[in-house]
Design a protein around this motif. Structure first.
Motif, mmCIF file in Angstrom:
data_model
loop_
_atom_site.group_PDB
_atom_site.id
_atom_site.type_symbol
_atom_site.label_atom_id
_atom_site.label_comp_id
_atom_site.label_asym_id
_atom_site.label_seq_id
_atom_site.Cartn_x
_atom_site.Cartn_y
_atom_site.Cartn_z
ATOM 1 N N ASP A 46 0.769 -1.043 0.048
ATOM 2 C CA ASP A 46 -0.049 -0.113 0.024
ATOM 3 C C ASP A 46 0.988 1.083 -0.130
ATOM 4 O O ASP A 46 1.739 1.208 0.807
ATOM 5 C CB ASP A 46 -0.830 0.117 1.263
ATOM 6 N N GLY A 47 0.622 2.199 -0.928
ATOM 7 C CA GLY A 47 1.388 3.371 -0.868
ATOM 8 C C GLY A 47 0.742 4.492 -1.560
ATOM 9 O O GLY A 47 -0.374 4.624 -2.185
ATOM 10 N N ASP A 48 1.977 5.781 -1.514
ATOM 11 C CA ASP A 48 1.368 6.805 -2.128
ATOM 12 C C ASP A 48 2.633 7.283 -3.055
ATOM 13 O O ASP A 48 3.794 6.818 -2.601
ATOM 14 C CB ASP A 48 1.251 7.992 -1.042
ATOM 15 N N PHE A 49 2.454 7.732 -4.261
ATOM 16 C CA PHE A 49 3.305 7.901 -5.182
ATOM 17 C C PHE A 49 3.507 9.559 -5.269
ATOM 18 O O PHE A 49 2.648 10.129 -5.831
ATOM 19 C CB PHE A 49 3.368 7.137 -6.347
ATOM 20 N N ALA A 50 4.754 10.090 -5.304
ATOM 21 C CA ALA A 50 4.896 11.536 -5.692
ATOM 22 C C ALA A 50 5.676 11.485 -7.013
ATOM 23 O O ALA A 50 6.553 11.039 -7.242
ATOM 24 C CB ALA A 50 5.268 12.162 -4.694
ATOM 25 N N MET A 51 5.150 12.222 -8.005
ATOM 26 C CA MET A 51 5.803 12.534 -9.431
ATOM 27 C C MET A 51 5.687 13.698 -10.084
ATOM 28 O O MET A 51 4.514 14.293 -9.661
ATOM 29 C CB MET A 51 5.573 11.256 -10.139
ATOM 30 N N LEU A 52 6.337 14.196 -11.081
ATOM 31 C CA LEU A 52 6.014 15.048 -11.877
ATOM 32 C C LEU A 52 4.838 14.641 -12.946
ATOM 33 O O LEU A 52 4.706 13.363 -13.239
ATOM 34 C CB LEU A 52 7.197 15.404 -12.828
ATOM 35 N N GLU A 53 4.314 15.689 -13.307
ATOM 36 C CA GLU A 53 3.175 15.654 -14.324
ATOM 37 C C GLU A 53 3.785 14.666 -15.453
ATOM 38 O O GLU A 53 2.877 13.718 -16.234
ATOM 39 C CB GLU A 53 2.497 16.618 -14.832
ATOM 40 N N SER A 54 4.841 14.992 -16.054
ATOM 41 C CA SER A 54 5.363 14.373 -17.009
ATOM 42 C C SER A 54 5.733 12.796 -16.927
ATOM 43 O O SER A 54 5.872 12.199 -17.858
ATOM 44 C CB SER A 54 6.703 14.981 -17.618
ATOM 45 N N GLU A 55 5.564 12.319 -15.509
ATOM 46 C CA GLU A 55 6.072 11.099 -15.201
ATOM 47 C C GLU A 55 5.005 10.199 -14.962
ATOM 48 O O GLU A 55 5.229 8.900 -14.954
ATOM 49 C CB GLU A 55 7.057 11.017 -13.963
ATOM 50 N N LEU A 56 3.845 10.852 -15.004
ATOM 51 C CA LEU A 56 2.397 10.000 -14.405
ATOM 52 C C LEU A 56 2.246 8.940 -15.473
ATOM 53 O O LEU A 56 2.049 7.976 -14.820
ATOM 54 C CB LEU A 56 1.205 11.028 -14.562
ATOM 55 N N GLN A 57 2.083 9.063 -16.598
ATOM 56 C CA GLN A 57 1.867 7.865 -17.521
ATOM 57 C C GLN A 57 2.747 6.688 -17.365
ATOM 58 O O GLN A 57 2.477 5.595 -17.455
ATOM 59 C CB GLN A 57 1.789 8.351 -18.837
ATOM 60 N N SER A 58 4.243 6.939 -17.225
ATOM 61 C CA SER A 58 5.157 5.924 -17.161
ATOM 62 C C SER A 58 4.918 5.097 -15.849
ATOM 63 O O SER A 58 5.140 4.024 -15.667
ATOM 64 C CB SER A 58 6.491 6.525 -17.323
ATOM 65 N N VAL A 59 4.771 6.024 -14.921
ATOM 66 C CA VAL A 59 4.507 5.547 -13.509
ATOM 67 C C VAL A 59 3.415 4.403 -13.405
ATOM 68 O O VAL A 59 3.279 3.282 -13.099
ATOM 69 C CB VAL A 59 4.390 6.440 -12.369
#
Length: 782
Positions: free
Chosen positions: A711-724
């Motif tokens: 279970d978790g939370d992920f912080a990323m840039l908008e440009s990274e969202l689709q790859s994540v």
């Protein structure tokens, strides 16, 4: 002429039938009860008279003068009874004084047998009596003793009971009638709601469904049957729209090419050779158009119910004749056609129709096999005793996702390649019809990269088969269907200018509707074409409120041309078990998933909303949206993904060193949960914010190495969202929310919540793969 009155409403007829049957039953019950009570009361009175008789006979005496007396009693006789004694000569020997000289019988009885005789009579004053007569011997004398008692009490009790029951009958019937009418209205209320919903259904909202309040009762069964019929009608309309769009497009393409070539040729004076080339190009398009129209007319006759002229013939001979027709095409590509099998395999077929089916299969095999390849045609008898004709090629094979649709009209696995080859996507549809018309079936075996095998299986030839042609009669419905289809095709050939012209927004709205399978509306002011799919299949309540599509339960996708490409944005209404299967399809088809959240509190079942977007070629975007909407339909009704694992964190036995090694970060273990936190940095209000302020990715593991939960939370840039998203979904980890935690931060940070179950190493590698998508120069996960 008499008018027969008939209630208009079913509930009124049900109530009247119910009241009528209940009244008849109650009347029968009352009559039976009164008769039973009357007989019972009279039997009780008769038993009492017998007892009184025994008391009287025990006290009879003959004092003197030939009369009879009753010992121990005065002239009143036995209380509560009247007594009379007759001699054989017809003389009255004793009579109770209360009779006042009135006889209990009109005369001496005609017999003095020892039987018991009961009669009823009335005294002169109207008193009803029940009389028991019996012969008896007194001191050697034969006498007849009569004992009587009043029936007044019996009749009074019976009358009271009768009055009570008769007065209660209309009251009971009235109450039952009111209750029956209320119950009929309540039971039939779902029918009324279904009727009102059905009245609102049109060709534009066939996605709506009738309400199903109780799936287990008759009304629920009726609603489910209607909904299934609506689904089939909706699918038929969708197929018709696709057929309309495809046929229109296929017919328009050669016409457009002919016109373009002609206009170019007429713009300026050309030498004869150029005119010859232009006319040749136009003739090629005319030939293509002619083949297409011929195929459409062939299918129209097929749909109308063709006349088959079947004769018994050898299939190997037919296969050789067909292969010989196409050998020249194979030779042009350096291919060879091998025909073999059992020469004794016979079937009753229409040679012209089945030859056309084989031509289509062999032609496709030649098109898709590489140069120098081999096409094998084999005729044999299968294990079921049926005749089989196999056409195998060495082409690229057919992907599994396309195999179920290759026989659909106008369907192509590779659109551009089929157009180059001149095909319209009708060959296999014709083949399928031809085989089914013979009572057979067609099978497909394919392996990507190794070719495909199409197998025609025909019924075995029975010993009683006649070689005479057999004609199949046309049914009225088939003839009507032919008229409709021919009218539609004639309309296409005539070319409706409005349908051919592009929309003011520069979008092919017909093609978008066809590829998405959804009906849309054009906003000419904004230049946006929007398709919508109401989720009428959902029965959602929020805090007791029944939610309907107009209250937000409608999926949609909007298309807008932007230069040389088309952009799409949409919002999908999903149940929890549909979210991740649908998300995977969207990502695989090149769409972006930009948000995932809820709209309601206290909703049952839980509804989620997923936003999608994308940019590209119009057909690709529409096709992607269509596959997403199809996945929503496929996973509806509880057919989505619901992971389950019984894990108690207090019993955790994880090897945390493996998780640390995979994630390349050290975590901490507490209360059975191993948690790893990886910080990021951003600036907000002129200040740097990092992990402790919540700008971090974390993953919490519990369970065992074989079966764990993350279970978790992920912080990323908008440009990274689709790859994540792709990395997590490829690892089978579910995404449960996509949103922002902050406003005004630099760079923009997107947060993603995830949850999954599986082996610990698989989950950890999935998280690591997602982390790898966020690692970039200047802001590395740590």
């Amino acid at each position: 002429m008499t008018m027969r009155w008939r209630p208009q409403h079913v509930r009124t007829r049900l109530t009247l039938w119910y009241v009528g049957v209940l009244s008849a039953v109650l009347a029968l019950y009352i009559v039976s009860t009164l008769l039973f009570v009357y007989v019972s009361l009279r039997q009780q009175l008769d038993e009492r008279l017998r007892a009184e008789f025994e008391r009287v006979e025990d006290r009879l005496a003959e004092p003197s003068g030939g009369t009879i007396g009753i010992d121990g009693h005065d002239e009143e006789g036995v209380p509560a009874s009247l007594v009379e004694v007759w001699s054989p000569e017809g003389a009255v020997l004793y009579r109770s004084a209360s009779l006042r000289g009135e006889a209990l019988a009109p005369a001496w009885p005609t017999t003095t047998r020892d039987d018991w005789s009961f009669t009823s009579l009335r005294l002169r004053d109207g008193t009803p009596l029940r009389v028991l007569s019996h012969a008896y011997g007194v001191l050697g004398r034969r006498v007849v003793i009569r004992v009587a008692a009043s029936e007044e009490r019996l009749r009074h009790e019976w009358r009271e009971l009768s009055v009570g029951l008769l007065f209660g009958l209309p009251v009971a019937v009235a109450i039952a009638g009111l209750g029956g009418h209320w119950l009929a209205r309540r039971v039939l209320a779902p029918l009324g709601r279904m009727a009102r919903r059905a009245e609102r259904l049109t060709a534009d909202n066939l996605g709506e469904r009738l309400p199903v309040e109780n799936a287990d009762d008759e009304m629920g069964h009726l609603a489910r049957v209607f909904n299934a019929s609506l689904a089939r009608i909706e699918e038929s309309f969708a197929q018709l729209r696709r057929f309309t769009a495809d046929a229109s497009h296929e017919l328009r393409t050669p016409l457009t090419a002919i016109r373009a070539v002609g206009e170019v040729a007429l713009q300026e004076h050309q030498d004869p050779e150029r005119y010859r080339e232009a006319i040749g190009s136009m003739l090629e398009e005319v030939d293509r158009l002619s083949r297409l129209v011929a195929s459409l007319l062939f299918l129209s006759r097929a749909d109308a119910g063709p006349v088959l002229r079947c004769v018994k013939r050898g299939l190997l001979e037919l296969a050789r004749e067909t292969a010989a027709l196409l050998e020249i095409l194979a030779e042009e590509k350096g291919q060879r056609i091998e025909v073999g099998g059992d020469d004794g395999v016979m079937a009753e077929v229409d040679g012209l129709i089945l030859r056309q089916a084989l031509i289509n299969l062999i032609d496709n095999a030649i098109k898709y096999s590489p140069r120098g390849g081999c096409i094998r045609i084999t005729v044999r008898t299968n294990s079921e005793g049926a005749a089989s004709v196999e056409v195998a090629d060495e082409g690229p094979g057919i992907p599994e996702g396309h195999r179920s649709r290759v026989f659909d009209r106008f369907y192509r696995v590779d659109t551009s390649r089929s157009r180059e080859g001149g095909g319209a996507g009708l060959g296999l549809a014709i083949t399928l019809w031809a085989v089914k018309a013979h009572g057979g079936r067609i099978e497909l075996d394919s392996e990507e990269g190794r070719g495909s095998t199409f197998r025609i299986v025909l019924p075995a030839l029975s010993s009683s088969t006649q070689s005479m042609p057999q004609e199949r009669p046309r049914e009225r419905g088939e003839v009507m269907r032919t008229v409709v289809i021919l009218a539609a095709w004639l309309g296409f050939i005539a070319v409706d200018v409005r349908a051919q012209a592009p929309s003011p927004a520069g979008l092919d709205t017909n093609r978008i509707e066809s590829l998405t399978g959804a009906k849309g509306a054009l906003d000419e002011k904004e230049g946006v074409f929007k398709v919508s799919v109401p989720r009428a299949d959902l029965a959602v309540t929020a805090a007791g409120v029944r939610m309907t599509p107009p209250l937000g339960l409608t999926s949609w996708a909007a298309f807008k041309r932007a230069g040389g490409h088309v952009m799409v944005m949409g919002d999908l209404v999903l149940l929890e078990d549909q979210v991740n299967p649908v998300m995977s399809v969207a990502l695989d088809e090149g769409l972006e998933v930009t948000a995932l959240h809820n709209h309601f509190f206290w909703d049952t079942p839980k509804v989620m909303f997923m936003h999608i977007g994308g940019s590209g070629e119009e057909a690709a975007m529409a096709s992607a949206v269509g596959k997403v909407l199809a996945k929503i339909k496929d996973t509806a009704g509880g057919k989505g993904d619901v992971p389950h694992a019984e894990i108690d964190p207090s019993q955790t036995t994880l090897d945390t060193s493996k998780i640390e090694a995979i994630l390349a970060n050290k975590g901490s273990l507490g209360s059975g949960v191993y948690k790893v936190t990886i910080g990021r940095t951003a600036r907000m209000h002129g200040q740097e914010v990092a992990a402790t302020m919540g700008v971090n990715t974390w993953a919490a593991f519990a369970g065992s190495d074989q079966r764990a939960v993350v279970d978790g939370d992920f912080a990323m840039l908008e440009s990274e969202l689709q790859s994540v998203l792709k990395a997590l979904r490829h690892a089978g980890i579910n995404v449960v929310a996509i949103h922002q935690h902050m406003a005004g931060e630099e760079p923009r940070i997107v947060f993603l919540h995830y949850w999954g179950v599986g082996p610990t190493d698989v989950l950890a590698r999935g998280v690591r793969a997602a982390l790898d998508q966020t690692r970039h120069e200047g802001d590395r996960a740590r």
